[in-house]
Scaffold this motif. Sequence first.
Motif, PDB file in Angstrom:
ATOM      1  N   PHE A  92       0.966  -1.223   0.074  1.00 30.64           N
ATOM      2  CA  PHE A  92       0.073  -0.001  -0.130  1.00 30.64           C
ATOM      3  C   PHE A  92       0.804   1.343   0.115  1.00 30.64           C
ATOM      4  CE2 PHE A  92      -2.589   3.076   2.041  1.00 30.64           C
ATOM      5  CZ  PHE A  92      -3.915   3.065   1.319  1.00 30.64           C
ATOM      6  N   ALA A  93       0.849   1.744  -1.056  1.00 30.67           N
ATOM      7  CA  ALA A  93       1.982   3.179  -1.409  1.00 30.67           C
ATOM      8  C   ALA A  93       1.438   4.110  -2.251  1.00 30.67           C
ATOM      9  CB  ALA A  93       3.216   2.841  -1.448  1.00 30.67           C
ATOM     10  N   PRO A  94       0.146   4.739  -2.153  1.00 29.61           N
ATOM     11  CA  PRO A  94      -0.798   5.372  -3.208  1.00 29.61           C
ATOM     12  C   PRO A  94       0.064   6.597  -3.384  1.00 29.61           C
ATOM     13  CG  PRO A  94      -2.125   5.224  -1.305  1.00 29.61           C
ATOM     14  CD  PRO A  94      -0.810   4.070  -1.042  1.00 29.61           C
ATOM     15  N   LEU A  95       0.947   7.250  -2.686  1.00 26.49           N
ATOM     16  CA  LEU A  95       1.347   8.401  -2.931  1.00 26.49           C
ATOM     17  C   LEU A  95       3.020   8.489  -3.178  1.00 26.49           C
ATOM     18  CD1 LEU A  95      -0.023  10.488   0.327  1.00 26.49           C
ATOM     19  CD2 LEU A  95      -0.835  10.332  -1.956  1.00 26.49           C
ATOM     20  N   LYS A  96       3.275   7.220  -3.558  1.00 25.95           N
ATOM     21  CA  LYS A  96       4.841   6.947  -3.781  1.00 25.95           C
ATOM     22  C   LYS A  96       5.310   8.003  -4.738  1.00 25.95           C
ATOM     23  CE  LYS A  96       8.012   3.338  -4.595  1.00 25.95           C
ATOM     24  NZ  LYS A  96       8.173   1.789  -5.014  1.00 25.95           N
ATOM     25  N   GLY A  97       4.703   8.435  -5.819  1.00 29.02           N
ATOM     26  CA  GLY A  97       5.273   9.118  -7.009  1.00 29.02           C
ATOM     27  C   GLY A  97       5.270  10.602  -6.652  1.00 29.02           C
ATOM     28  N   TYR A  98       4.821  11.006  -5.576  1.00 32.76           N
ATOM     29  CA  TYR A  98       4.421  12.479  -5.253  1.00 32.76           C
ATOM     30  C   TYR A  98       5.517  13.033  -4.578  1.00 32.76           C
ATOM     31  CZ  TYR A  98      -0.447  12.474  -6.694  1.00 32.76           C
ATOM     32  OH  TYR A  98      -1.490  12.325  -7.414  1.00 32.76           O
ATOM     33  N   LYS A  99       6.461  12.139  -3.877  1.00 32.81           N
ATOM     34  CA  LYS A  99       7.725  12.678  -3.112  1.00 32.81           C
ATOM     35  C   LYS A  99       7.556  13.735  -2.190  1.00 32.81           C
ATOM     36  CE  LYS A  99      10.849  11.433  -6.771  1.00 32.81           C
ATOM     37  NZ  LYS A  99      11.941  11.962  -7.998  1.00 32.81           N
ATOM     38  N   LEU A 100       6.583  13.231  -1.073  1.00 27.32           N
ATOM     39  CA  LEU A 100       5.871  14.286  -0.116  1.00 27.32           C
ATOM     40  C   LEU A 100       6.726  14.106   1.024  1.00 27.32           C
ATOM     41  CD1 LEU A 100       2.045  13.862  -0.808  1.00 27.32           C
ATOM     42  CD2 LEU A 100       3.641  15.641  -1.834  1.00 27.32           C
ATOM     43  N   PRO A 101       7.397  15.281   1.812  1.00 31.49           N
ATOM     44  CA  PRO A 101       8.107  15.000   3.074  1.00 31.49           C
ATOM     45  C   PRO A 101       7.478  14.069   4.306  1.00 31.49           C
ATOM     46  CG  PRO A 101       7.707  17.454   2.570  1.00 31.49           C
ATOM     47  CD  PRO A 101       7.284  16.581   1.237  1.00 31.49           C
ATOM     48  N   THR A 102       6.222  14.515   4.159  1.00 30.71           N
ATOM     49  CA  THR A 102       5.607  13.924   5.530  1.00 30.71           C
ATOM     50  C   THR A 102       5.086  12.528   5.249  1.00 30.71           C
ATOM     51  OG1 THR A 102       4.931  16.200   6.130  1.00 30.71           O
ATOM     52  CG2 THR A 102       3.626  14.696   7.200  1.00 30.71           C
ATOM     53  N   ALA A 103       4.770  12.209   3.860  1.00 33.16           N
ATOM     54  CA  ALA A 103       4.419  10.738   3.660  1.00 33.16           C
ATOM     55  C   ALA A 103       5.309   9.861   3.937  1.00 33.16           C
ATOM     56  CB  ALA A 103       3.939  10.699   2.197  1.00 33.16           C
ATOM     57  N   PRO A 104       4.798   8.650   4.930  1.00 32.40           N
ATOM     58  CA  PRO A 104       5.543   7.720   5.204  1.00 32.40           C
ATOM     59  C   PRO A 104       6.087   6.761   4.042  1.00 32.40           C
ATOM     60  CG  PRO A 104       3.677   7.318   5.902  1.00 32.40           C
ATOM     61  CD  PRO A 104       3.494   8.492   5.308  1.00 32.40           C
ATOM     62  N   GLU A 105       7.068   6.337   4.012  1.00 34.41           N
ATOM     63  CA  GLU A 105       7.142   5.272   3.001  1.00 34.41           C
ATOM     64  C   GLU A 105       6.293   3.774   3.102  1.00 34.41           C
ATOM     65  OE1 GLU A 105      10.728   2.044   1.663  1.00 34.41           O
ATOM     66  OE2 GLU A 105      11.326   3.490   3.272  1.00 34.41           O
ATOM     67  N   LYS A 106       5.836   3.766   4.199  1.00 33.80           N
ATOM     68  CA  LYS A 106       4.755   2.585   4.404  1.00 33.80           C
ATOM     69  C   LYS A 106       3.629   3.136   5.075  1.00 33.80           C
ATOM     70  CE  LYS A 106       5.932  -1.856   5.076  1.00 33.80           C
ATOM     71  NZ  LYS A 106       5.635  -2.286   3.825  1.00 33.80           N
ATOM     72  N   PRO A 107       2.788   3.776   4.567  1.00 33.30           N
ATOM     73  CA  PRO A 107       1.343   4.390   5.227  1.00 33.30           C
ATOM     74  C   PRO A 107       0.681   3.176   6.181  1.00 33.30           C
ATOM     75  CG  PRO A 107       1.195   4.306   3.027  1.00 33.30           C
ATOM     76  CD  PRO A 107       2.487   3.773   3.125  1.00 33.30           C
ATOM     77  N   LEU A 108       0.677   1.902   5.799  1.00 31.14           N
ATOM     78  CA  LEU A 108       0.172   0.752   6.368  1.00 31.14           C
ATOM     79  C   LEU A 108       1.273  -0.252   6.501  1.00 31.14           C
ATOM     80  CD1 LEU A 108      -3.034  -0.065   4.743  1.00 31.14           C
ATOM     81  CD2 LEU A 108      -2.977   0.832   7.149  1.00 31.14           C
ATOM     82  N   MET A 109       1.349  -0.874   7.767  1.00 25.41           N
ATOM     83  CA  MET A 109       2.351  -1.798   8.000  1.00 25.41           C
ATOM     84  C   MET A 109       1.548  -2.799   8.737  1.00 25.41           C
ATOM     85  SD  MET A 109       5.789  -1.362  10.191  1.00 25.41           S
ATOM     86  CE  MET A 109       6.785  -0.444   8.955  1.00 25.41           C
ATOM     87  N   TYR A 110       1.656  -3.989   8.442  1.00 27.49           N
ATOM     88  CA  TYR A 110       1.130  -5.389   9.038  1.00 27.49           C
ATOM     89  C   TYR A 110       2.226  -6.009   9.784  1.00 27.49           C
ATOM     90  CZ  TYR A 110      -0.319 -10.173   9.737  1.00 27.49           C
ATOM     91  OH  TYR A 110      -0.793 -11.232  10.261  1.00 27.49           O
ATOM     92  N   LEU A 111       1.996  -6.054  11.349  1.00 25.70           N
ATOM     93  CA  LEU A 111       2.646  -6.705  12.177  1.00 25.70           C
ATOM     94  C   LEU A 111       1.981  -7.887  12.542  1.00 25.70           C
ATOM     95  CD1 LEU A 111       2.788  -3.329  14.455  1.00 25.70           C
ATOM     96  CD2 LEU A 111       4.321  -4.344  12.590  1.00 25.70           C
TER      97      LEU A 111
END
Length: 344
Positions: A260-279
């Motif tokens: 899950f990384a729908p903003l990956k192409g925008y290069k936004l400083p606050t966007a995490p590399e992994k917005p969702l993480m399964y533990l």
Amino acid sequence: MKRKVAILGATGTVGQRFVQLLANHPFFEITLLAASEASAGKKYADIVHWHLPCEIPEKVKNMEIVSVDSNFDCDYVFSALPSDVAGPVEKRLVERGYTVFSNAASHRMDEDVPLLVPEVNLEHMKLVELQKTPGRLITNPNCSTIGLVMALKPIADLFGIEFVSVVTMQAVSGAGYPGVASLDIIDNVIPYIKNEEDKMCTEPKKILGKFTERGIEFAGFEIVAQCNRVPVQDGHMISAYIETSERVDIDRLIQAIENFAPLKGYKLPTAPEKPLMYLPAKDAPQPRLHRDLGNGMTVSVGRLVKVSDRALRFVALVHNTIRGAAGCAVLNAEVYEALYRTGA
């Protein structure tokens, strides 16, 4: 050149997070701090009860607080005002031509106002084009709603959603400062938080709804919610049971969460590399251990269990004052900047 920004409600819990997140931001520069009339005219460091685990940023320490109804020399306004105050103040600012990113509940359900979690409903940003005011208003949802819809998004995309039952265990920082009295919360759980259950039952339907030329067509599933205050400083836990339209495949869902990384192409400083993480651990997520993943912007998901062919349950965790509040608003501004100011 950086955009000039003002922070309203800068002395409060969420306002302090705005200060922290924006102090060294590559796109934005804090040029103004606003608060109540009682604080106006005083230096920020002299009036704020700073309680974040870092020093007050040097560049704002000596800034003089101004009234929220002042004239602002800025490009964007970030609002951390209480909802009972925010409504009319934000309306006046938008009518005066300001672009406002609000954490308050006052205008979230307005037909032409985006209720935005960019990874979930980026297309809803187009609602600003329907606004008839000189300025624009973009809101982010309730702190628990943000964690819930982040976790629901891949489920909705893969299997569809028919029904959601959710129980929250919400940190005391969500009540602001001074918040809940210690004698009420220590050694205790309070099974009521004013207005929280209503927000949890309505906001996700707008966020997960469909954008149309006339506005948002709300999602059709039903939600029931029970919200509880627990003796944790930061981090809201969400325990959810979901009934789906299609057969559940847990392996497909885990893969979707990890990808899950729908903003990956925008290069936004606050966007995490992994917005969702399964533990995968049986006892995860936990607030103390996992709330700061992705600098507080990652929502962690665990305890994924297939209940039946068309039902599942999970536990999710969201940092309520970062991803659940100020961080989401800052990310919304970064997305707005990319879409409307730089022509991306």
